[in-house]
Design a protein around this motif. Structure first.
Motif, PDB file in Angstrom:
ATOM      1  N   GLY A  84       0.811  -1.218   0.000  1.00  0.00           N
ATOM      2  CA  GLY A  84       0.000   0.000   0.000  1.00  0.00           C
ATOM      3  C   GLY A  84       0.837   1.257   0.000  1.00  0.00           C
ATOM      4  N   LEU A  85       2.132   1.125  -0.192  1.00  0.00           N
ATOM      5  CA  LEU A  85       3.018   2.295  -0.233  1.00  0.00           C
ATOM      6  C   LEU A  85       2.979   2.979  -1.590  1.00  0.00           C
ATOM      7  CD1 LEU A  85       6.104   0.741   1.612  1.00  0.00           C
ATOM      8  CD2 LEU A  85       4.319   2.205   2.582  1.00  0.00           C
ATOM      9  N   GLU A  86       2.555   2.243  -2.630  1.00  0.00           N
ATOM     10  CA  GLU A  86       2.397   2.797  -3.967  1.00  0.00           C
ATOM     11  C   GLU A  86       0.989   2.492  -4.463  1.00  0.00           C
ATOM     12  OE1 GLU A  86       4.114   4.613  -5.947  1.00  0.00           O
ATOM     13  OE2 GLU A  86       6.204   4.516  -5.262  1.00  0.00           O
ATOM     14  N   PRO A  87       0.178   3.509  -4.785  1.00  0.00           N
ATOM     15  CA  PRO A  87      -1.143   3.225  -5.347  1.00  0.00           C
ATOM     16  C   PRO A  87      -1.006   2.643  -6.751  1.00  0.00           C
ATOM     17  CG  PRO A  87      -0.670   5.583  -5.447  1.00  0.00           C
ATOM     18  CD  PRO A  87       0.432   4.964  -4.658  1.00  0.00           C
ATOM     19  N   VAL A  88      -1.809   1.641  -7.073  1.00  0.00           N
ATOM     20  CA  VAL A  88      -1.719   1.015  -8.393  1.00  0.00           C
ATOM     21  C   VAL A  88      -2.524   1.826  -9.407  1.00  0.00           C
ATOM     22  CG1 VAL A  88      -1.355  -1.265  -7.410  1.00  0.00           C
ATOM     23  CG2 VAL A  88      -3.688  -0.522  -7.953  1.00  0.00           C
ATOM     24  N   THR A  89      -2.179   1.653 -10.669  1.00  0.00           N
ATOM     25  CA  THR A  89      -2.912   2.314 -11.747  1.00  0.00           C
ATOM     26  C   THR A  89      -4.152   1.517 -12.125  1.00  0.00           C
ATOM     27  OG1 THR A  89      -0.822   3.195 -12.578  1.00  0.00           O
ATOM     28  CG2 THR A  89      -2.694   3.249 -14.082  1.00  0.00           C
ATOM     29  N   GLY A  90      -4.065   0.199 -11.980  1.00  0.00           N
ATOM     30  CA  GLY A  90      -5.202  -0.663 -12.296  1.00  0.00           C
ATOM     31  C   GLY A  90      -4.990  -2.036 -11.705  1.00  0.00           C
ATOM     32  N   GLY A  91      -6.060  -2.837 -11.666  1.00  0.00           N
ATOM     33  CA  GLY A  91      -5.987  -4.182 -11.114  1.00  0.00           C
ATOM     34  C   GLY A  91      -6.444  -4.233  -9.670  1.00  0.00           C
ATOM     35  N   GLU A  92      -6.355  -5.421  -9.087  1.00  0.00           N
ATOM     36  CA  GLU A  92      -6.834  -5.648  -7.724  1.00  0.00           C
ATOM     37  C   GLU A  92      -5.788  -6.389  -6.897  1.00  0.00           C
ATOM     38  OE1 GLU A  92     -11.592  -6.303  -8.042  1.00  0.00           O
ATOM     39  OE2 GLU A  92     -10.349  -7.882  -8.948  1.00  0.00           O
ATOM     40  N   ILE A  93      -5.771  -6.093  -5.597  1.00  0.00           N
ATOM     41  CA  ILE A  93      -4.928  -6.801  -4.637  1.00  0.00           C
ATOM     42  C   ILE A  93      -5.823  -7.297  -3.516  1.00  0.00           C
ATOM     43  CG2 ILE A  93      -3.015  -6.622  -3.002  1.00  0.00           C
ATOM     44  CD1 ILE A  93      -1.903  -4.365  -4.758  1.00  0.00           C
ATOM     45  N   LEU A  94      -5.817  -8.621  -3.293  1.00  0.00           N
ATOM     46  CA  LEU A  94      -6.646  -9.221  -2.255  1.00  0.00           C
ATOM     47  C   LEU A  94      -5.748  -9.902  -1.221  1.00  0.00           C
ATOM     48  CD1 LEU A  94      -8.394  -9.297  -5.025  1.00  0.00           C
ATOM     49  CD2 LEU A  94      -9.897 -10.806  -3.724  1.00  0.00           C
ATOM     50  N   ILE A  95      -6.011  -9.647   0.049  1.00  0.00           N
ATOM     51  CA  ILE A  95      -5.316 -10.306   1.148  1.00  0.00           C
ATOM     52  C   ILE A  95      -6.356 -11.075   1.953  1.00  0.00           C
ATOM     53  CG2 ILE A  95      -4.012  -9.977   3.286  1.00  0.00           C
ATOM     54  CD1 ILE A  95      -2.678  -7.564   2.010  1.00  0.00           C
ATOM     55  N   ALA A  96      -6.168 -12.389   2.061  1.00  0.00           N
ATOM     56  CA  ALA A  96      -7.116 -13.276   2.748  1.00  0.00           C
ATOM     57  C   ALA A  96      -8.532 -13.087   2.205  1.00  0.00           C
ATOM     58  CB  ALA A  96      -7.085 -13.030   4.249  1.00  0.00           C
ATOM     59  N   GLY A  97      -8.633 -12.906   0.882  1.00  0.00           N
ATOM     60  CA  GLY A  97      -9.924 -12.795   0.227  1.00  0.00           C
ATOM     61  C   GLY A  97     -10.545 -11.409   0.251  1.00  0.00           C
ATOM     62  N   GLU A  98      -9.941 -10.464   0.963  1.00  0.00           N
ATOM     63  CA  GLU A  98     -10.491  -9.106   1.045  1.00  0.00           C
ATOM     64  C   GLU A  98      -9.763  -8.177   0.083  1.00  0.00           C
ATOM     65  OE1 GLU A  98     -10.719  -7.477   4.951  1.00  0.00           O
ATOM     66  OE2 GLU A  98     -11.299  -9.380   5.872  1.00  0.00           O
ATOM     67  N   VAL A 131      -8.020  -5.130  -0.860  1.00  0.00           N
ATOM     68  CA  VAL A 131      -7.328  -4.070  -0.115  1.00  0.00           C
ATOM     69  C   VAL A 131      -6.674  -3.072  -1.068  1.00  0.00           C
ATOM     70  CG1 VAL A 131      -6.893  -5.619   1.835  1.00  0.00           C
ATOM     71  CG2 VAL A 131      -5.161  -5.385   0.034  1.00  0.00           C
ATOM     72  N   THR A 132      -7.074  -3.120  -2.341  1.00  0.00           N
ATOM     73  CA  THR A 132      -6.405  -2.328  -3.369  1.00  0.00           C
ATOM     74  C   THR A 132      -6.261  -0.863  -2.979  1.00  0.00           C
ATOM     75  OG1 THR A 132      -7.433  -3.808  -5.004  1.00  0.00           O
ATOM     76  CG2 THR A 132      -6.376  -1.796  -5.839  1.00  0.00           C
ATOM     77  N   TRP A 133      -7.279  -0.314  -2.359  1.00  0.00           N
ATOM     78  CA  TRP A 133      -7.256   1.124  -2.050  1.00  0.00           C
ATOM     79  C   TRP A 133      -7.174   1.397  -0.553  1.00  0.00           C
ATOM     80  CZ3 TRP A 133      -5.854   2.988  -6.322  1.00  0.00           C
ATOM     81  CH2 TRP A 133      -6.320   2.464  -7.523  1.00  0.00           C
ATOM     82  N   ARG A 134      -6.810   0.384   0.212  1.00  0.00           N
ATOM     83  CA  ARG A 134      -6.652   0.596   1.654  1.00  0.00           C
ATOM     84  C   ARG A 134      -5.252   1.116   1.964  1.00  0.00           C
ATOM     85  NH1 ARG A 134      -9.464  -4.705   4.557  1.00  0.00           N
ATOM     86  NH2 ARG A 134     -11.488  -4.557   3.486  1.00  0.00           N
ATOM     87  N   THR A 135      -5.128   1.814   3.076  1.00  0.00           N
ATOM     88  CA  THR A 135      -3.823   2.320   3.507  1.00  0.00           C
ATOM     89  C   THR A 135      -2.975   1.153   4.023  1.00  0.00           C
ATOM     90  OG1 THR A 135      -4.520   2.684   5.796  1.00  0.00           O
ATOM     91  CG2 THR A 135      -4.911   4.484   4.221  1.00  0.00           C
TER      92      THR A 135
END
Length: 373
Positions: free
Chosen positions: A51-65, A67-71
């Protein structure tokens, strides 16, 4: 459910795309290493997971949640940096406990966590010292201790050993391996050191130019590389690449290697290694990949020799390493590296007979550089 799932993640810096539709998934308790040359995007991908770099596109899931736009604080991760990032005015005890204190963990629980990780990392005798009083290896243990004091879903290690000397790197690799075996934690680890990747990982993602070229076990990326880049990057010394021509037909394929000033060398391709696609390459140039350990010294005193095709060549360079000897010698129009035993008695300029184990050789397309067989 995957501990971490990355779906077609892209990252742009201005007009430059650094991550190009990266996708991967790792299970709980898995040790994943992102490896590749400088500038390939591995640290950018790590920062995106954290979460130190915001992505331009796509998704990031941790334990199924998602978190793409979480701090970073909302992602339940712990990170160990290359630079240690310790507070110089705090003791080791205070550094380890700092993250827990910020999360308002009760004092008794903080102290128990500090004692637990200090004992685990064998730094209990250092708890009252300041970072300036510690060696590089001790500082790295404290940085790891600060992460381990918590119990997050994922631990992220960003080139944590790059500031250590060679001997200490080997020792710390062993400690990290033991730590993972004891705790069974999920780890994503970035390094440019392919030896580090091979010794630590459950799975390795080899990156180049913002893409993952191959994701697999250490054995898979080493013995079954998908292309010339992966084959050359993994392994030290790296794989030898020899220009050859594929001749013959199914059941009797051969590789002819042009040898200036001498008769061409012909190597049989094992029938057990044949692929249907090879028929299209009959009479065409290919690239033969041989690792240094695919060569073995011929010993006339032995009744039975290792399987393989014998060839003889003058040795140009001898490099003793202690455990074995690396030899440089010509094969066709190229010079190759062979790894032989420490008792091999040969000097530069002398001829040596070696056998080539074609059962472990690989073939590549010289144009696309993709694996053929």
């Amino acid at each position: 459910m995957s501990a971490l799932e990355i779906r077609e993640v892209r990252k742009d810096f201005g007009s430059t795309r650094v991550l190009k539709d990266v996708s991967l998934a790792i299970d709980s308790g898995e040790f994943l290493i992102l490896v590749g040359p400088s500038g390939c995007g591995k640290s950018t991908l790590m920062n995106a997971i954290a979460g130190l770099e915001p992505v331009t596109g796509g998704e990031i899931l941790i334990a199924g949640e998602d978190v793409t736009w979480r701090t970073p604080a909302e992602r339940d991760i712990a990170m160990v940096f290359q630079s240690y990032a310790l507070y110089p005015s705090m003791t080791v005890r205070q550094n380890i406990a700092f993250g827990l204190e910020m999360r308002k963990v009760p004092k008794a629980e903080r102290e128990a966590a500090v004692e637990r990780v200090a004992d685990l990392l064998q730094i209990s005798h250092l708890l009252e010292r300041k970072p300036a009083q510690l060696s590089g290896g001790q500082r790295q243990r404290v940085a790891m201790g600060r992460a381990l004091a918590r119990e997050p879903k994922i631990y992220l290690f960003d080139e944590p050993l790059s500031n250590l000397d060679a001997k200490l790197r080997v020792e710390m690799r062993t400690e990290i391996k033991k730590l993972h075996q004891r705790l069974g934690t999920t780890i994503v680890y970035v390094t440019h050191d392919q030896i580090e990747a091979m010794t630590l990982a459950d799975s390795i993602a080899v990156m180049r130019d913002g893409r993952i070229l191959q994701l697999g076990t250490p054995d898979e990326v080493y013995n079954d590389p998908v292309d010339i880049f992966v084959a050359g990057f993994m392994g030290s010394p790296s794989m030898n690449f020899i220009a050859a021509t594929l001749e013959g037909m199914a059941g009797d394929y051969r590789l002819r290697i042009a040898t200036p000033g001498a008769e061409d060398l012909t190597l049989p391709w094992p029938a057990s290694r044949e692929q249907p696609e090879l028929a299209e390459w009959a009479g065409q140039p290919v690239v033969l990949g041989l690792r240094p350990e695919h060569f073995s010294e011929e010993d006339e005193r032995l009744g039975e020799q290792a399987e393989g095709t014998l060839f003889s060549a003058p040795v140009t360079v001898v490099e003793p390493t202690g455990a074995d000897i690396l030899l440089r010698l010509p094969l066709g129009e190229q010079e190759v590296t062979a790894r032989v035993g420490p008792k091999c008695r040969v000097g530069a300029g002398e001829h040596l007979a070696l056998r080539i184990d074609m059962g472990r050789a690989v073939l590549f397309d010289p144009h696309s550089e993709q694996r053929l067989a």
